[in-house]
Design an enzyme around this catalytic site. Structure first.
Site, mmCIF file in Angstrom:
data_model
loop_
_atom_site.group_PDB
_atom_site.id
_atom_site.type_symbol
_atom_site.label_atom_id
_atom_site.label_comp_id
_atom_site.label_asym_id
_atom_site.label_seq_id
_atom_site.Cartn_x
_atom_site.Cartn_y
_atom_site.Cartn_z
ATOM 1 N N ASN A 1 -5.570 -73.673 -72.932
ATOM 2 C CA ASN A 1 -6.763 -73.458 -73.783
ATOM 3 C C ASN A 1 -6.514 -73.647 -75.279
ATOM 4 O O ASN A 1 -7.372 -73.312 -76.102
ATOM 5 C CB ASN A 1 -7.367 -72.070 -73.521
ATOM 6 C CG ASN A 1 -6.392 -70.946 -73.854
ATOM 7 O OD1 ASN A 1 -5.298 -71.208 -74.347
ATOM 8 N ND2 ASN A 1 -6.790 -69.720 -73.595
ATOM 9 N N ASP B 1 7.660 -60.424 -61.601
ATOM 10 C CA ASP B 1 8.734 -59.767 -62.340
ATOM 11 C C ASP B 1 8.402 -58.278 -62.434
ATOM 12 O O ASP B 1 7.399 -57.897 -63.027
ATOM 13 C CB ASP B 1 8.859 -60.384 -63.740
ATOM 14 C CG ASP B 1 10.286 -60.349 -64.254
ATOM 15 O OD1 ASP B 1 10.960 -59.337 -64.035
ATOM 16 O OD2 ASP B 1 10.717 -61.340 -64.879
ATOM 17 N N ASP C 1 13.695 -56.435 -62.946
ATOM 18 C CA ASP C 1 14.321 -56.398 -64.263
ATOM 19 C C ASP C 1 15.256 -55.187 -64.388
ATOM 20 O O ASP C 1 14.880 -54.075 -64.013
ATOM 21 C CB ASP C 1 13.209 -56.323 -65.320
ATOM 22 C CG ASP C 1 13.733 -56.453 -66.722
ATOM 23 O OD1 ASP C 1 14.349 -57.489 -67.025
ATOM 24 O OD2 ASP C 1 13.521 -55.520 -67.522
ATOM 25 N N GLU D 1 18.168 -57.738 -60.981
ATOM 26 C CA GLU D 1 18.993 -58.064 -62.146
ATOM 27 C C GLU D 1 19.985 -56.914 -62.324
ATOM 28 O O GLU D 1 19.593 -55.801 -62.643
ATOM 29 C CB GLU D 1 18.126 -58.224 -63.403
ATOM 30 C CG GLU D 1 18.942 -58.612 -64.619
ATOM 31 C CD GLU D 1 18.149 -58.560 -65.919
ATOM 32 O OE1 GLU D 1 18.536 -59.291 -66.855
ATOM 33 O OE2 GLU D 1 17.176 -57.794 -66.024
ATOM 34 N N HIS E 1 15.701 -67.079 -68.919
ATOM 35 C CA HIS E 1 15.013 -66.803 -70.184
ATOM 36 C C HIS E 1 15.866 -66.009 -71.175
ATOM 37 O O HIS E 1 15.504 -65.879 -72.338
ATOM 38 C CB HIS E 1 13.719 -66.023 -69.900
ATOM 39 C CG HIS E 1 13.977 -64.680 -69.297
ATOM 40 N ND1 HIS E 1 14.499 -64.524 -68.033
ATOM 41 C CD2 HIS E 1 13.804 -63.427 -69.783
ATOM 42 C CE1 HIS E 1 14.625 -63.233 -67.758
ATOM 43 N NE2 HIS E 1 14.222 -62.545 -68.813
ATOM 44 N N ASP E 2 17.001 -65.460 -70.720
ATOM 45 C CA ASP E 2 17.880 -64.677 -71.588
ATOM 46 C C ASP E 2 19.157 -65.417 -71.971
ATOM 47 O O ASP E 2 20.005 -64.870 -72.661
ATOM 48 C CB ASP E 2 18.294 -63.370 -70.887
ATOM 49 C CG ASP E 2 17.181 -62.340 -70.860
ATOM 50 O OD1 ASP E 2 16.304 -62.376 -71.745
ATOM 51 O OD2 ASP E 2 17.179 -61.495 -69.943
#
Length: 557
Positions: free
Chosen positions: A23, A98, A199, A255, A330-331
């Protein structure tokens, strides 16, 4: 070995903020993911792990949840999410949520109530402690820098936050908290999700004596021995399994930073009654971690230490628990920049080599968005370009205290910051890499003109098509999933090679992790074997051979 769909799957991780903006507001969203499902289907992945998409003030990009049953407004609506599930399932792609339940946002209703007074019914949902000698209850430091305790003027007590001060830790000792979490998980399972990536799940149990932590080179004590794999963590996960997980055919991955082989078997043993698999981080917390300031270093990774760790997890979990296979997320920095070579001369070859090494091992492989294109670190050289709370807070803490030179710390960020993995997905060579028509929330990597999905889809020799082939081999050959693992060349400085065996079948994977040629001898049992995949052209796969820089191939017999 027991067969399971999640052992045979290939997972693709989506960082929704950076994946695809439908968008034009500069932020990726759910409809953006739906638009790209055919791309993911073409790649061949069959499970999506999507980083948190729930209501959040975005202090830590969604890992600070303020409402567990609402979709974050900038990502879309619950209807959009339900459509995503439906469209993914129609393409035979499963979706993992997640699950962030070590902590909530400080804007969650539970915490807003908890703060009101010491006798509030929600007070005990979080971990509150009185000051000790007018200071913090103990010396623990937070993961993102600073103290792990925050003082609250209203009730004159401290609350624990192992991460940002806007991420107060839940009190898992409280049975009501656990029940709230299980009810919420059932809510999502009943909506049709296919599992959870959990997580920092190894941190949910804390040593209730809250002792002082050992102080290293930094300013604060280490909470690790008292909060990671804490005293009741396995009890809590067994309860979660009984209450929720065992009632659905879902995939679970925890994790579990700092996990040992022994602990991993407790979390993810074939009959442990806890999780399907865990993420261990030993291979990405490489030898350069043993420096003064943890991950903040410019040291290159140690290949031999990396190989030794990868082999250890393959050998010692074999037949006992299931591996998760990953090099990036992503880390972490971009895998080709860290473990391969992102110099244009070697980027494609080394990206294919890394994928070959990982995808032919035993375990469930994870592809982080853009990895299938060989996306690289962004190497921001200005602090104002960074968005990651960890990077910014550590830069400030380490330079303000005089512990690190600002120029050197910027170099550390360029190599190690989590933002390297969070720059927008590079879809094509148009402005903003086709990620958005607006201004992206974080800058696009300037190399998007050379590295993008559109050009790779059109090129049969691209990294994308190489990944596609690797994934196809995994689906076609049980040996890749279930075969036994046997390492070769354990002590070699350049070569990572191993054999997989299943019944009469044999598979040999050979990878040169260096930019120099490497000599090796192909085992005799692979005479007249067939080459399933290779990243460089080679006429002979028999006898003594010289591997080219970053060469990789897989032989099958």
């Amino acid at each position: 070995m027991k067969k399971n769909w999640w052992k045979e799957s290939v997972v693709y991780q989506i960082y929704p903020k950076s994946f695809n903006d439908s968008n034009g507001d500069g932020i990726g969203d759910i409809n953006g993911i739906i638009e790209k499902l055919d791309y993911l289907k073409e790649l061949g992945v069959n499970v999506l792990w999507i980083s948190p998409m729930l209501e959040s003030p975005q202090d830590d990009n969604g890992y600070d949840i303020s409402d567990y049953r609402r979709i974050y407004k900038d990502y879309g609506t619950m209807e959009d999410y339900e459509k995503l599930l439906e469209e993914a399932h129609r393409r035979e792609i499963k979706v993992l949520m997640d699950l962030v339940v070590n902590h909530t946002s400080d804007e969650h209703q539970w915490f807003l109530e908890s703060k009101k007074s010491k006798d509030n019914p929600y007070r005990d949902y979080y971990i509150w402690k009185n000051p000790v000698n007018g200071k913090e209850p103990n010396n623990w430091g937070g993961v993102f820098g600073g103290s792990a305790w925050e003082y609250d003027d209203e009730t004159q007590m401290y609350y624990l936050h192992l991460f940002s001060k806007k991420q107060p830790d839940l009190n898992w000792e409280n049975e009501k908290v656990r029940q709230e979490v299980y009810d919420m998980m059932k809510f999502w399972c009943d909506k049709g999700i296919d599992g959870f990536r959990m997580d920092v799940i190894s941190m949910i149990s804390k040593d209730q004596s809250f002792p002082e932590g050992k102080v290293g080179s930094g300013l604060y004590g280490d909470f690790g021995p008292y909060c990671v794999h804490g005293p009741r963590v396995h009890e809590f996960l067994k309860e979660m399994n009984r209450e929720v997980l065992s009632k659905y055919d879902i995939m679970t991955v925890g994790e579990t930073s700092g996990v040992t082989i022994e602990e991993a078997q407790k979390y993810a043993g074939e009959n442990s009654g806890e999780l399907n698999m865990v993420f261990q981080f030993e291979h990405v917390e490489d030898a350069s971690q043993h420096v003064e300031f943890g991950k903040w270093t410019t040291a290159r990774y140690d290949f031999k230490a990396f190989k030794k760790t990868m082999i250890k997890w393959q050998e010692q979990l074999q037949g006992k628990a299931w591996n998760s296979l990953f090099l990036g997320n992503h880390d972490q920095p971009r895998s080709v920049s860290r473990f391969g070579n992102d110099n244009p001369a070697y980027r494609e070859t080394s990206a294919k080599m890394l994928a070959t090494c990982l995808h032919m091992m035993q375990g469930t492989p994870y592809v982080y968005q853009g990895e299938e294109l060989g996306m690289t670190n962004v190497y921001f050289d200005k602090l104002e370009d960074y968005r990651d709370i960890e990077s910014i807070q550590y830069y400030t803490e380490l330079t303000d205290s005089g512990l690190m030179d600002p120029d050197y710390m910027m170099k550390c960020l360029m190599l190690r910051s989590r933002d390297n993995a969070r720059t927008p997905m590079q879809w094509n060579d148009s402005e903003q890499a086709g990620f958005t028509k607006g201004q992206p929330w974080i800058k696009v990597n300037p190399n998007y003109k050379e590295i993008n999905a559109k050009s790779q889809l059109a090129d049969p020799d691209s990294i994308f098509h190489y990944y596609q082939k690797l994934i196809r081999i995994r689906k076609e050959k049980d040996i890749v999933v279930y075969g036994e693992f046997e390492p070769l060349y354990r002590e070699d400085d350049q070569i990572f090679a191993y054999i997989r065996r299943l019944g009469e079948e044999r598979l040999l994977t050979v990878c040169n992790f260096s930019e120099h040629p490497a000599e090796m001898e192909i085992p005799e049992e692979f005479t007249k074997a067939r080459c399933l995949i290779s990243n460089l052209e080679r006429k002979s796969f028999e006898g003594k051979i010289v591997l080219k820089p970053y060469e990789a191939f897989v032989l099958y017999k």
